[in-house]
Write a protein that holds these residues in place. Structure first.
Motif, PDB file in Angstrom:
ATOM      1  N   SER A   1      -0.913  11.696 -15.176  1.00  0.00           N
ATOM      2  CA  SER A   1      -0.113  10.826 -15.109  1.00  0.00           C
ATOM      3  C   SER A   1       1.440  12.107 -14.479  1.00  0.00           C
ATOM      4  CB  SER A   1       0.887  10.614 -16.420  1.00  0.00           C
ATOM      5  OG  SER A   1       1.220  11.501 -16.954  1.00  0.00           O
ATOM      6  N   VAL A   2       2.206  11.616 -13.900  1.00  0.00           N
ATOM      7  CA  VAL A   2       3.197  12.166 -13.880  1.00  0.00           C
ATOM      8  C   VAL A   2       4.853  11.956 -13.757  1.00  0.00           C
ATOM      9  CG1 VAL A   2       4.075  13.478 -11.133  1.00  0.00           C
ATOM     10  CG2 VAL A   2       1.174  12.916 -11.235  1.00  0.00           C
ATOM     11  N   SER A   3       5.074  12.961 -13.880  1.00  0.00           N
ATOM     12  CA  SER A   3       6.712  12.661 -14.425  1.00  0.00           C
ATOM     13  C   SER A   3       7.274  11.890 -12.861  1.00  0.00           C
ATOM     14  CB  SER A   3       7.576  13.764 -14.745  1.00  0.00           C
ATOM     15  OG  SER A   3       7.193  14.074 -15.940  1.00  0.00           O
ATOM     16  N   ILE A   4       8.409  10.689 -13.203  1.00  0.00           N
ATOM     17  CA  ILE A   4       8.804   9.926 -12.292  1.00  0.00           C
ATOM     18  C   ILE A   4      10.270   9.930 -12.528  1.00  0.00           C
ATOM     19  CG2 ILE A   4       9.066   7.555 -10.800  1.00  0.00           C
ATOM     20  CD1 ILE A   4       6.339   9.331 -10.700  1.00  0.00           C
ATOM     21  N   VAL A   5      11.135  10.493 -11.937  1.00  0.00           N
ATOM     22  CA  VAL A   5      12.818   9.884 -11.935  1.00  0.00           C
ATOM     23  C   VAL A   5      13.308   8.668 -11.377  1.00  0.00           C
ATOM     24  CG1 VAL A   5      14.727  11.303 -12.135  1.00  0.00           C
ATOM     25  CG2 VAL A   5      12.713  12.841 -12.371  1.00  0.00           C
ATOM     26  N   SER A   6      13.981   7.970 -11.717  1.00  0.00           N
ATOM     27  CA  SER A   6      14.534   6.816 -10.845  1.00  0.00           C
ATOM     28  C   SER A   6      16.070   7.741 -10.105  1.00  0.00           C
ATOM     29  CB  SER A   6      15.276   6.478 -12.164  1.00  0.00           C
ATOM     30  OG  SER A   6      15.865   4.690 -11.889  1.00  0.00           O
ATOM     31  N   GLY A   7      15.491   6.768  -9.290  1.00  0.00           N
ATOM     32  CA  GLY A   7      16.274   6.869  -7.659  1.00  0.00           C
ATOM     33  C   GLY A   7      16.001   7.769  -7.279  1.00  0.00           C
ATOM     34  N   ASN A   8      14.818   8.688  -7.298  1.00  0.00           N
ATOM     35  CA  ASN A   8      13.789   9.027  -6.110  1.00  0.00           C
ATOM     36  C   ASN A   8      13.252   8.765  -5.363  1.00  0.00           C
ATOM     37  OD1 ASN A   8      15.066  11.746  -6.938  1.00  0.00           O
ATOM     38  ND2 ASN A   8      12.857  12.693  -7.840  1.00  0.00           N
ATOM     39  N   ALA A   9      12.984   8.673  -3.786  1.00  0.00           N
ATOM     40  CA  ALA A   9      12.323   8.206  -3.081  1.00  0.00           C
ATOM     41  C   ALA A   9      10.754   8.583  -3.364  1.00  0.00           C
ATOM     42  CB  ALA A   9      12.400   8.404  -1.254  1.00  0.00           C
ATOM     43  N   TYR A  10       9.370   7.936  -3.515  1.00  0.00           N
ATOM     44  CA  TYR A  10       8.516   8.991  -3.254  1.00  0.00           C
ATOM     45  C   TYR A  10       7.327   7.651  -2.599  1.00  0.00           C
ATOM     46  CZ  TYR A  10       9.345  10.995  -8.075  1.00  0.00           C
ATOM     47  OH  TYR A  10      10.123  11.330  -9.070  1.00  0.00           O
ATOM     48  N   THR A  11       6.831   8.378  -1.736  1.00  0.00           N
ATOM     49  CA  THR A  11       5.740   8.661  -0.830  1.00  0.00           C
ATOM     50  C   THR A  11       3.606   8.547  -1.720  1.00  0.00           C
ATOM     51  OG1 THR A  11       7.127   8.887   0.856  1.00  0.00           O
ATOM     52  CG2 THR A  11       4.294   8.871   1.357  1.00  0.00           C
ATOM     53  N   TYR A  12       3.368   8.131  -1.092  1.00  0.00           N
ATOM     54  CA  TYR A  12       2.023   7.774  -1.956  1.00  0.00           C
ATOM     55  C   TYR A  12       0.508   7.955  -0.656  1.00  0.00           C
ATOM     56  CZ  TYR A  12      -2.608   7.309  -4.263  1.00  0.00           C
ATOM     57  OH  TYR A  12      -4.014   6.729  -4.719  1.00  0.00           O
ATOM     58  N   SER A  13      -0.304   8.933  -0.674  1.00  0.00           N
ATOM     59  CA  SER A  13      -1.364   8.662   0.508  1.00  0.00           C
ATOM     60  C   SER A  13      -2.342   9.127   0.071  1.00  0.00           C
ATOM     61  CB  SER A  13      -0.364   9.585   1.733  1.00  0.00           C
ATOM     62  OG  SER A  13      -0.073  10.940   0.918  1.00  0.00           O
ATOM     63  N   VAL A  14      -3.109   8.701   0.700  1.00  0.00           N
ATOM     64  CA  VAL A  14      -4.736   8.860   0.700  1.00  0.00           C
ATOM     65  C   VAL A  14      -5.344   8.554   1.911  1.00  0.00           C
ATOM     66  CG1 VAL A  14      -5.688   6.940   0.288  1.00  0.00           C
ATOM     67  CG2 VAL A  14      -6.540   8.407  -0.799  1.00  0.00           C
ATOM     68  N   PHE A  15      -6.398   9.543   1.972  1.00  0.00           N
ATOM     69  CA  PHE A  15      -7.390   8.889   3.078  1.00  0.00           C
ATOM     70  C   PHE A  15      -8.689   8.064   2.769  1.00  0.00           C
ATOM     71  CE2 PHE A  15      -5.287  13.074   4.300  1.00  0.00           C
ATOM     72  CZ  PHE A  15      -4.357  13.596   5.196  1.00  0.00           C
ATOM     73  N   LEU A  16      -8.447   7.153   3.502  1.00  0.00           N
ATOM     74  CA  LEU A  16      -9.821   6.029   3.448  1.00  0.00           C
ATOM     75  C   LEU A  16     -10.665   6.232   4.929  1.00  0.00           C
ATOM     76  CD1 LEU A  16      -7.357   3.528   1.852  1.00  0.00           C
ATOM     77  CD2 LEU A  16      -9.056   5.380   1.040  1.00  0.00           C
ATOM     78  N   LYS A  17     -11.781   5.926   4.623  1.00  0.00           N
ATOM     79  CA  LYS A  17     -12.633   5.556   4.982  1.00  0.00           C
ATOM     80  C   LYS A  17     -13.633   4.823   5.614  1.00  0.00           C
ATOM     81  CE  LYS A  17     -16.569   8.001   8.054  1.00  0.00           C
ATOM     82  NZ  LYS A  17     -16.675   8.846   9.018  1.00  0.00           N
ATOM     83  N   LYS A  18     -14.411   3.713   5.960  1.00  0.00           N
ATOM     84  CA  LYS A  18     -14.810   2.325   5.634  1.00  0.00           C
ATOM     85  C   LYS A  18     -16.602   2.816   5.792  1.00  0.00           C
ATOM     86  CE  LYS A  18     -17.009  -1.728   7.917  1.00  0.00           C
ATOM     87  NZ  LYS A  18     -16.579  -2.626   7.117  1.00  0.00           N
ATOM     88  N   GLY A  19     -16.669   2.260   4.339  1.00  0.00           N
ATOM     89  CA  GLY A  19     -18.274   2.793   3.498  1.00  0.00           C
ATOM     90  C   GLY A  19     -19.311   2.556   4.718  1.00  0.00           C
ATOM     91  N   THR A  20     -20.531   3.029   3.737  1.00  0.00           N
ATOM     92  CA  THR A  20     -21.061   2.266   4.608  1.00  0.00           C
ATOM     93  C   THR A  20     -23.219   0.948   3.966  1.00  0.00           C
ATOM     94  OG1 THR A  20     -22.720   3.824   3.239  1.00  0.00           O
ATOM     95  CG2 THR A  20     -22.397   4.798   5.326  1.00  0.00           C
ATOM     96  N   GLY A  21     -22.061   0.515   2.927  1.00  0.00           N
ATOM     97  CA  GLY A  21     -22.840  -0.657   2.135  1.00  0.00           C
ATOM     98  C   GLY A  21     -22.442  -1.872   2.875  1.00  0.00           C
ATOM     99  N   ALA A  22     -23.697  -2.971   2.835  1.00  0.00           N
ATOM    100  CA  ALA A  22     -23.498  -3.989   3.212  1.00  0.00           C
ATOM    101  C   ALA A  22     -22.236  -5.096   3.141  1.00  0.00           C
ATOM    102  CB  ALA A  22     -24.850  -5.037   3.097  1.00  0.00           C
ATOM    103  N   THR A  23     -21.782  -4.931   2.686  1.00  0.00           N
ATOM    104  CA  THR A  23     -20.419  -5.577   2.190  1.00  0.00           C
ATOM    105  C   THR A  23     -18.506  -4.464   2.718  1.00  0.00           C
ATOM    106  OG1 THR A  23     -20.691  -5.343  -0.633  1.00  0.00           O
ATOM    107  CG2 THR A  23     -20.879  -7.595   1.106  1.00  0.00           C
ATOM    108  N   ALA A  24     -19.159  -3.292   2.856  1.00  0.00           N
ATOM    109  CA  ALA A  24     -18.166  -2.409   3.113  1.00  0.00           C
ATOM    110  C   ALA A  24     -16.549  -2.669   3.234  1.00  0.00           C
ATOM    111  CB  ALA A  24     -18.532  -0.974   3.738  1.00  0.00           C
TER     112      ALA A  24
END
Length: 251
Positions: free
Chosen positions: A84-107
């Motif tokens: 977990s990460v400490s969160i402070v009220s009133g602060n703006a936070y940005t969460y980001s992650v890199f994603l790429k389409k998978g190879t499965g039949a229902t990716a």
């Protein structure tokens, strides 16, 4: 972006070009590329297989996140205790992650990022990682940035409305490839539903800045300084000299 050469051991503020103080570059999430690290990340109805694809960094460090057929939410998130990460009220936070389409039949084309409801407005955003677009969002500002070889950096930004030193932070969720489903939807998925993931980052800023890789510790980047308003002239990289107090029991 590459990991900065210079890092600091704790966060710091700096005066940005608009005159306001902000936090220097940082990544508050440990093990930002190791989603199979149980001390940092937790999974629900998915499995993580490490190092299955070439990441945007050019290294074989991207993980494969694969869903299952269980009825429930299908996601990976920060461990509610050790990760977990400490969160402070009133602060703006940005969460980001890199994603790429998978190879499965229902990716899936559609994936979701969410903030924890305990610390933020109940916010989420759905992203199309095939066309590179933000589809829907609620209580967050969302953006998506294309990278080479089919990668997209998805990000959400919101202002915390409650402080906490613990709690589940930052979710990557499957959506049954359905944009009409809401936050962390419950359904029975298919085993061929998968996606490549890499480079998660949480920072106290109103947008995603260059990615900083982490392992066991949070990483804080360098600080750039500007003169005070109204001139607001750039002064460049702030290098703070080290200091030591040689007296023990100083107080």
């Amino acid at each position: 972006g590459a990991t900065p050469v210079f890092t600091r051991a704790s966060g710091a503020t700096y005066r940005y070009s608009d005159g306001y103080l902000r936090y220097a570059p940082e990544n508050l999430l440990t093990y930002s590329e190791q989603f199979n690290t149980t001390g940092a990340w937790a999974v629900s109805n998915v499995t993580v297989t490490a190092n299955q694809a070439t990441a945007p960094s050019g290294t074989l460090t991207a993980d494969l996140l694969a869903s299952n057929t269980t009825l429930g939410a299908h996601l990976v998130n920060r461990n509610s205790t050790t990760g977990s990460v400490s969160i402070v009220s009133g602060n703006a936070y940005t969460y980001s992650v890199f994603l790429k389409k998978g190879t499965g039949a229902t990716a899936p084309d559609i994936m979701q990022l969410t903030f924890p409801a305990a610390n933020f407005p109940t916010g989420y955003a759905n992203f199309n990682i095939n066309t590179g677009s933000v589809l829907t969002s609620s209580a967050v500002t969302a953006s998506i940035e294309p990278f080479a070889d089919g990668w997209y950096r998805c990000s959400i930004t919101a202002t915390a409305n409650a402080s906490s030193s613990s709690g589940v932070v930052c979710v990557i969720a499957f959506t049954n490839n359905n944009n009409s489903l809401g936050r962390a939807p419950v359904y029975a998925d298919a085993t061929t539903s998968n996606v490549f993931i890499w480079g998660a980052q949480l920072e106290r800023h109103s947008s995603a800045r260059p990615y900083i890789s982490t392992v066991a510790n949070q990483v804080f980047g360098p600080r750039f300084e500007y003169t005070a308003p109204p001139s607001i002239e750039p002064l460049g990289l702030l290098i703070e000299e080290g200091s030591t107090n040689l007296l023990t029991y100083s107080e």
